[in-house]
Design an enzyme around this catalytic site. Structure first.
Site, short mmCIF file in Angstrom:
data_model
loop_
_atom_site.label_atom_id
_atom_site.label_comp_id
_atom_site.label_asym_id
_atom_site.label_seq_id
_atom_site.Cartn_x
_atom_site.Cartn_y
_atom_site.Cartn_z
N ARG A 97 0.84 -1.19 0.00
CA ARG A 97 0.00 0.00 0.00
C ARG A 97 0.89 1.25 0.00
NH1 ARG A 97 -5.21 1.61 -0.90
NH2 ARG A 97 -6.13 2.76 0.82
N THR A 373 -10.34 0.26 -9.61
CA THR A 373 -9.24 -0.49 -8.98
C THR A 373 -9.20 -1.75 -9.79
OG1 THR A 373 -9.47 0.41 -6.74
CG2 THR A 373 -8.64 -1.79 -6.86
N THR A 391 -4.33 -0.78 -7.02
CA THR A 391 -5.11 0.41 -7.36
C THR A 391 -4.30 1.69 -7.43
OG1 THR A 391 -7.15 1.58 -6.75
CG2 THR A 391 -5.69 1.00 -4.96
N ASN A 393 -6.43 4.21 -6.71
CA ASN A 393 -7.64 4.70 -6.06
C ASN A 393 -8.69 4.97 -7.14
OD1 ASN A 393 -9.44 5.26 -4.09
ND2 ASN A 393 -8.82 7.37 -3.81
N ASP A 415 -8.01 8.17 0.79
CA ASP A 415 -8.49 7.06 1.63
C ASP A 415 -8.23 7.31 3.11
OD1 ASP A 415 -9.73 5.53 -0.25
OD2 ASP A 415 -8.12 4.09 -0.50
N SER A 445 -10.10 -0.83 1.61
CA SER A 445 -11.16 -1.84 1.68
C SER A 445 -10.80 -3.07 0.84
CB SER A 445 -12.48 -1.28 1.15
OG SER A 445 -12.87 -0.17 1.89
N GLY A 465 -13.87 -1.73 -6.40
CA GLY A 465 -15.20 -1.21 -6.07
C GLY A 465 -15.24 -0.32 -4.84
N GLY A 466 -14.08 0.20 -4.40
CA GLY A 466 -14.06 1.10 -3.24
C GLY A 466 -14.70 0.43 -2.05
O1 DON Z 1 -8.07 0.98 -1.10
C1 DON Z 1 -9.26 1.22 -1.26
O2 DON Z 1 -10.13 0.75 -0.57
C2 DON Z 1 -9.68 2.11 -2.41
N1 DON Z 1 -8.61 3.01 -2.74
C3 DON Z 1 -10.02 1.22 -3.55
C4 DON Z 1 -10.51 1.99 -4.73
C5 DON Z 1 -11.35 1.20 -5.63
O3 DON Z 1 -11.62 0.05 -5.44
C6 DON Z 1 -11.89 1.91 -6.75
N2 DON Z 1 -12.65 1.03 -7.55
N3 DON Z 1 -13.17 0.44 -8.23
#
Ligand code: DON
Length: 561
Positions: A97, A373, A391, A393, A415, A445, A465-466
């Protein structure tokens, strides 16, 4: 006339299904499989496996290939998480990360009145954390790789230098964001077509990125965190208001961490620990629903939906308070993972009405935007498995391309909890546990996961998917284990989401029948539909071989041999 239309539609449907079946779904493969967000990246992974590379070799090659062919999320300017299980059952997880730069500070995105400055943590140089991907790949390869480093990096040099044909989805997307790219990169970038519009099949050539990959190929970690590329990075920071320094790059260190493990019925869940919230939340969710007869209730039926929503409401409330970078904040992991704790959290579930989120805890409503992502799943011929979510982000991260080096910077700083109680891009709120500090990792996430059934590999799964990542992984697992769906069906099935705040259920279009929608509304659930949730890429180990699940919501492709 009507008849002709119907026939054309059914021929079209037939052709679609047939090609999908050929590539992916109904096939079983014995020797290995790669499922990723782009056909070119899946191809690179499969070729590495066929050459005698193991799952880690293929994972490194796919990570880098995605940085070329899926630049909205694939990256070297971002970060990610890997969960690994060897054929013999050894497990590991790698946290690569991004980290907050040394000059980052708690209130860096607030104005003089203490309010968040719109988009400052999302667009431009200030939004970027120190990238972790290259260090992560070097570390993973050093520990487990079998092929030579150069062999796994070379496909990305070639893809970037020679170009690759973009898909229809990509052409539309690149045309749509042209103006934003030009705003943040006035000198022009490979993603902006000089003359006219992109169309399906056009070659996207990225010369600067190819050179960066040559440096990574020849010098490993130093090819990115030192020398030419580090110089480009710092110059790029000076061009905007960025704060990433040479020291931040030199200090970046990905970390092996002990995976989160937990049980769901007879299955063992192996998943990502903090700095992602995903693994703990996934196990909490599974513990929450375990005592209930979902199989009897049925997939996406009234009681099943309500149970899942109420579990998600409670687990996401915990996430907002208790989860953060474990190097900076003591996460109460043991308590959260105790099945008894979850039973107790669910004990106030009221079947007569929706529990208002305000009764679970407090917070504010949030905006929503598009999500990007990417996740990929790999199994090799020996049965080693890798699950990676990676990702920038949001799509194309901070929209800043490092001049000279050709890669896109993440906007992962968003985030962090920029201000306690103030929602981020995904509507997630947080507090002290996820406040900004130099060198700290922002809470994620992402939930790359591997599942064992009686000591044998069972499933490799994950998604973008955030905030909906945890939901999608959770529901895909239930789709297979509880509702008997094949891997492809489980991935394709309609999903729904609840994240405590805002207090609403988000079903994908068509997920709930009219009758069920009415029942839920009567019980006090507020429905706020979404067109699409997640892009799950997964592999199921069956007695007949590996079965792939490539998400039809994207260009995702399963390939095996
Ligand atoms: O690390 C995370 O939870 C977010 N930065 C992930 C972003 C994400 O999944 C965007 N999506 N489709």
């Amino acid at each position: 006339m009507k008849y002709i239309y119907t026939s054309i539609a059914s021929i079209f449907l037939f052709v679609q299904l047939t090609s999908a079946q050929q590539v992916n779904q109904q096939e079983y493969y014995k020797k290995g499989m790669v499922v990723s967000a782009h056909p070119e990246a899946s191809k690179v992974g499969l070729e590495i496996l066929k050459k005698g590379g193991n799952a880690i070799d293929a994972a490194v090659a796919v990570q880098f290939a995605l940085a070329v062919v899926y630049p909205n999320a694939g990256n070297i300017g971002g970060g990610g998480f890997m969960v690994y299980r060897s054929a013999k059952g050894e497990i590991a997880s790698l946290d690569y990360r991004e980290k907050a730069p040394g000059l980052a500070s708690r209130d860096m995105y607030l104005d003089s009145t203490g309010n968040p400055i719109i988009k400052k943590s999302l667009l431009g140089h200030m939004a970027a954390g120190v990238p972790g991907t290259v260090d992560g790949m070097v570390k993973a390869h050093k520990k487990y790789g079998k092929l030579n480093w150069k062999e796994v990096v070379q496909p990305s040099v070639d893809l970037a230098a020679k170009g690759f044909p973009i898909t229809k989805k990509q052409s539309g997307e690149l045309n749509r964001i042209k103006a934003t790219f030009l705003r943040y990169n006035p000198a022009g970038v490979a993603f902006v077509k000089q003359d006219g519009q992109w169309k399906e099949g056009d070659l996207l050539i990225q010369k600067e990125l190819a050179h960066t990959f040559e440096l990574i190929r020849d010098k490993g970690r130093a090819g990115f965190y030192d020398g030419e590329v580090a110089d480009y990075m710092v110059k790029e920071m000076n061009r905007g208001e960025g704060i990433i320094s040479k020291k931040d790059l030199a200090d970046y260190d990905s970390k092996w961490r002990t995976p989160i493990t937990g049980n769901y019925k007879n299955y063992k869940i192996i998943t990502m620990p903090p700095s992602s919230s995903g693994g703990i939340a996934l196990v909490q969710l599974l513990h929450s629903v375990e005592p209930f007869p979902m199989k009897k209730w049925g997939h996406n039926q009234d009681s099943t939906i309500r149970l899942i929503v109420e579990a998600e409401r409670r687990v996401y409330a915990d996430r907002a308070t208790h989860l953060g970078d474990p190097d900076f904040y003591k996460v109460p992991q043991k308590q959260l993972l105790d099945p008894q704790y979850q039973r107790q959290r669910m004990s106030d579930l009221d079947w007569n009405r929706a529990t208002p989120s305000s009764e679970i805890s407090a917070g504010k409503l949030a905006p929503k935007e598009s999500e990007e992502t990417t996740h990929y799943s790999i199994v090799d011929k020996d049965g080693n498995a890798v699950s990676i979510t990676t990702t920038l982000n949001s799509a194309y991260g901070a929209m800043v391309v490092v001049q000279g080096a050709g890669f896109i910077l993440n906007n992962e700083m968003d985030d962090f909890s920029v201000k306690p109680g103030s929602p981020n891009k995904y509507g997630l709120v947080g507090g002290e546990a996820n406040s900004i500090a130099p060198g700290k990792r922002m809470l994620s996430s992402m939930t790359p996961t591997i599942i064992e059934d009686k000591g044998k590999l069972f499933m490799v799964v994950g998604t973008p998917g955030g905030s909906t990542i945890i939901t999608s992984v959770f529901q895909t697992i239930l789709n297979v284990i509880e509702f008997g769906q094949s891997m492809q069906e489980a991935v394709t099935s309609k999903r729904f989401h609840h994240q405590w705040l805002p207090d609403e259920v988000n079903p994908e279009t068509g997920a709930f029948s009219d009758a069920i929608q009415q029942k839920l509304t009567e019980k006090g659930y507020k429905l706020a539909p979404r067109t699409s949730i997640g892009r799950v890429d997964a592999i199921l180990n069956t007695s007949k071989g590996y079965q792939g699940g490539a998400d039809p919501r994207g260009d995702d492709t399963a390939m095996g041999w």
